[in-house]
Write a protein that holds these residues in place. Structure first.
Motif, mmCIF file in Angstrom:
data_model
loop_
_atom_site.group_PDB
_atom_site.id
_atom_site.type_symbol
_atom_site.label_atom_id
_atom_site.label_comp_id
_atom_site.label_asym_id
_atom_site.label_seq_id
_atom_site.Cartn_x
_atom_site.Cartn_y
_atom_site.Cartn_z
ATOM 1 N N HIS A 136 33.036 28.901 50.450
ATOM 2 C CA HIS A 136 33.753 30.165 50.237
ATOM 3 C C HIS A 136 34.957 30.183 51.162
ATOM 4 O O HIS A 136 34.851 29.842 52.341
ATOM 5 C CB HIS A 136 32.816 31.336 50.540
ATOM 6 C CG HIS A 136 33.246 32.656 49.972
ATOM 7 N ND1 HIS A 136 34.327 33.356 50.453
ATOM 8 C CD2 HIS A 136 32.720 33.398 48.960
ATOM 9 C CE1 HIS A 136 34.436 34.493 49.764
ATOM 10 N NE2 HIS A 136 33.489 34.528 48.852
ATOM 11 N N ARG A 137 36.124 30.588 50.662
ATOM 12 C CA ARG A 137 37.347 30.494 51.442
ATOM 13 C C ARG A 137 37.605 31.712 52.334
ATOM 14 O O ARG A 137 38.553 31.725 53.108
ATOM 15 C CB ARG A 137 38.541 30.281 50.520
ATOM 16 C CG ARG A 137 38.880 31.414 49.605
ATOM 17 C CD ARG A 137 40.170 31.147 48.808
ATOM 18 N NE ARG A 137 40.094 29.965 47.978
ATOM 19 C CZ ARG A 137 40.876 28.887 48.158
ATOM 20 N NH1 ARG A 137 41.752 28.855 49.149
ATOM 21 N NH2 ARG A 137 40.756 27.847 47.350
ATOM 22 N N ASP A 138 36.802 32.763 52.231
ATOM 23 C CA ASP A 138 37.096 34.004 52.953
ATOM 24 C C ASP A 138 35.929 34.405 53.844
ATOM 25 O O ASP A 138 34.769 34.149 53.515
ATOM 26 C CB ASP A 138 37.401 35.118 51.954
ATOM 27 C CG ASP A 138 38.110 36.301 52.591
ATOM 28 O OD1 ASP A 138 37.418 37.173 53.130
ATOM 29 O OD2 ASP A 138 39.345 36.330 52.565
ATOM 30 N N LEU A 139 36.212 35.076 54.946
ATOM 31 C CA LEU A 139 35.178 35.526 55.876
ATOM 32 C C LEU A 139 34.638 36.908 55.544
ATOM 33 O O LEU A 139 33.573 37.288 56.039
ATOM 34 C CB LEU A 139 35.719 35.540 57.311
ATOM 35 C CG LEU A 139 35.928 34.176 57.980
ATOM 36 C CD1 LEU A 139 36.557 34.361 59.354
ATOM 37 C CD2 LEU A 139 34.616 33.430 58.095
ATOM 38 N N TYR A 140 35.360 37.687 54.746
ATOM 39 C CA TYR A 140 34.974 39.077 54.526
ATOM 40 C C TYR A 140 34.853 39.457 53.051
ATOM 41 O O TYR A 140 33.966 40.230 52.684
ATOM 42 C CB TYR A 140 35.975 40.012 55.220
ATOM 43 C CG TYR A 140 36.111 39.720 56.699
ATOM 44 C CD1 TYR A 140 35.112 40.096 57.594
ATOM 45 C CD2 TYR A 140 37.224 39.040 57.193
ATOM 46 C CE1 TYR A 140 35.230 39.825 58.951
ATOM 47 C CE2 TYR A 140 37.339 38.759 58.553
ATOM 48 C CZ TYR A 140 36.339 39.153 59.418
ATOM 49 O OH TYR A 140 36.442 38.872 60.754
ATOM 50 N N ARG A 141 35.730 38.979 52.209
ATOM 51 C CA ARG A 141 35.676 39.346 50.792
ATOM 52 C C ARG A 141 34.470 38.710 50.120
ATOM 53 O O ARG A 141 34.028 37.618 50.475
ATOM 54 C CB ARG A 141 36.949 38.911 50.075
ATOM 55 C CG ARG A 141 38.209 39.638 50.523
ATOM 56 C CD ARG A 141 39.417 39.103 49.784
ATOM 57 N NE ARG A 141 39.274 39.255 48.336
ATOM 58 C CZ ARG A 141 40.011 38.583 47.463
ATOM 59 N NH1 ARG A 141 40.913 37.696 47.877
ATOM 60 N NH2 ARG A 141 39.847 38.789 46.160
ATOM 61 N N GLY A 142 33.947 39.412 49.110
ATOM 62 C CA GLY A 142 32.792 38.884 48.398
ATOM 63 C C GLY A 142 33.144 37.795 47.409
ATOM 64 O O GLY A 142 32.331 36.922 47.131
ATOM 65 N N ILE A 143 34.364 37.839 46.841
ATOM 66 C CA ILE A 143 34.768 36.900 45.799
ATOM 67 C C ILE A 143 35.798 35.929 46.353
ATOM 68 O O ILE A 143 36.821 36.343 46.907
ATOM 69 C CB ILE A 143 35.352 37.647 44.583
ATOM 70 C CG1 ILE A 143 34.342 38.682 44.056
ATOM 71 C CG2 ILE A 143 35.736 36.664 43.477
ATOM 72 C CD1 ILE A 143 34.911 39.596 42.992
ATOM 73 N N SER A 144 35.529 34.657 46.220
ATOM 74 C CA SER A 144 36.452 33.611 46.651
ATOM 75 C C SER A 144 37.285 33.169 45.454
ATOM 76 O O SER A 144 36.746 32.682 44.454
ATOM 77 C CB SER A 144 35.675 32.422 47.218
ATOM 78 O OG SER A 144 36.544 31.351 47.541
ATOM 79 N N SER A 145 38.615 33.336 45.561
ATOM 80 C CA SER A 145 39.468 32.993 44.421
ATOM 81 C C SER A 145 40.907 32.841 44.871
ATOM 82 O O SER A 145 41.297 33.294 45.949
ATOM 83 C CB SER A 145 39.398 34.086 43.343
ATOM 84 O OG SER A 145 39.921 35.312 43.839
ATOM 85 N N LEU A 146 41.695 32.200 44.020
ATOM 86 C CA LEU A 146 43.144 32.145 44.164
ATOM 87 C C LEU A 146 43.773 32.746 42.915
ATOM 88 O O LEU A 146 43.233 32.612 41.815
ATOM 89 C CB LEU A 146 43.624 30.698 44.333
ATOM 90 C CG LEU A 146 43.396 30.047 45.710
ATOM 91 C CD1 LEU A 146 43.964 28.627 45.715
ATOM 92 C CD2 LEU A 146 44.027 30.867 46.817
ATOM 93 N N LYS A 147 44.896 33.409 43.073
ATOM 94 C CA LYS A 147 45.547 34.124 41.976
ATOM 95 C C LYS A 147 45.801 33.194 40.789
ATOM 96 O O LYS A 147 46.334 32.100 40.938
ATOM 97 C CB LYS A 147 46.861 34.735 42.456
ATOM 98 C CG LYS A 147 47.533 35.617 41.421
ATOM 99 C CD LYS A 147 48.785 36.279 41.984
ATOM 100 C CE LYS A 147 49.430 37.190 40.949
ATOM 101 N NZ LYS A 147 50.647 37.851 41.502
#
Length: 291
Positions: free
Chosen positions: A29-40
């Motif tokens: 997962h690329r993020d420490l806080y958001r639930g959804i890992s994604s790129l635009k």
């Protein structure tokens, strides 16, 4: 970091991490806080199930996941929009790309993170949530991950020492905290009578019955402590239900023994819990082999 859909080398379902930062370092997962890992503009890579949304439902192999936005301290206070991570999960549904799922597992006051495997988004829809606001809800179903190739060389489970959990030496025990109010409520709905055999056991301190969770609260089932996941049973039917001797069909008929489940008008059982029990716990009786 470029978009990475699918499995991460060296990480198999069940792999545990002590911290969210270790999940990121592992490339799940690329993020420490958001639930959804994604790129635009791309489908979602991964989600973290942390229990932060009131409309979430985690049944293990089937997940109802609430999109991001409009949430305040676990309660929905505004409508969600089809953008950001929500749009990414919708693209995952349209393109049928795999999504990595990481589950936050609580053990009393402590918790850790566990990789649950790859899931497919099988539905994506806007609907009104419990708090009356529009939410985007996604249904995810567990995929069968391909086995690792047999190279004849032992594979190291931990891909990098930077996120390897330290050995656990905590001597404290932990247990699932059950909501006794719900357990009493389901018993009172049936006047302490078993929903299968109608047995009502009198004792000097009052009638006795047991509240049975359809999908167990603890590992490995991680069921919710809710009225729609509870049955009122006598001790005999409780133990045989937990051990998979019988199950309940969606229409209330029993599987594994004759009969039908008594159901009070105010008691709505979630069919997803029944499906989970039939699939993961129920074991059809086999005739004994004759020699």
């Amino acid at each position: 970091m470029p978009v990475h859909l699918g499995s991460v080398a060296g990480i198999r379902p069940g792999h545990e991490f002590l911290r969210r930062s270790e999940v990121k370092d592992a490339g799940l997962h690329r993020d420490l806080y958001r639930g959804i890992s994604s790129l635009k503009g791309f489908p979602a890579e991964a989600i973290v199930l942390s229990g932060g949304y009131e409309d979430d439902l985690d049944l293990g192999s089937v997940i109802l996941y609430t999109g991001e936005g409009g949430n305040q301290e676990g309660r929905q206070v505004a409508d969600q929009q089809l953008k950001g991570g929500n749009l990414a999960l919708h693209l995952s549904f349209e393109q049928q790309t795999p999504v990595r799922v990481i589950r936050k597992v609580r053990q009393g006051p402590d918790f850790f993170f566990q990789y649950a495997g790859l899931y497919l988004v099988t539905s994506s829809a806007a609907q009104v949530g419990r708090s009356g606001h529009q939410i985007w809800q996604f249904r995810l179903e567990l995929m069968d991950e391909p086995a690792l190739p047999d190279t004849g060389v032992a594979l190291v489970q931990e891909p990098a020492a930077t996120y390897e959990p330290a050995p656990r030496q905590l001597a404290l025990s932990s247990r699932v905290v059950r909501d006794t109010r719900l357990m009493r409520a389901v018993k009172e709905l049936y006047d302490f009578s078993c929903q299968v055999c109608a047995a009502r056991l009198p004792t000097p301190t009052g009638a006795y019955a047991e509240a049975a969770h359809i999908r167990g609260l603890g590992a490995p089932h991680h069921g919710p402590d809710r009225l729609d996941n509870l049955l009122c049973l006598c001790p005999n039917h409780h133990i045989t239900f937990d051990r998979g001797s019988w199950a309940v069909n969606d229409d209330g008929t029993l599987r594994g023994q004759p009969g039908r489940l008594t159901l009070a008008p105010a008691h709505e059982i979630n069919p997803l819990h029944l499906h989970y029990h039939r699939r993961r716990i129920y074991q059809p009786h086999q005739a004994p082999t004759l020699f």
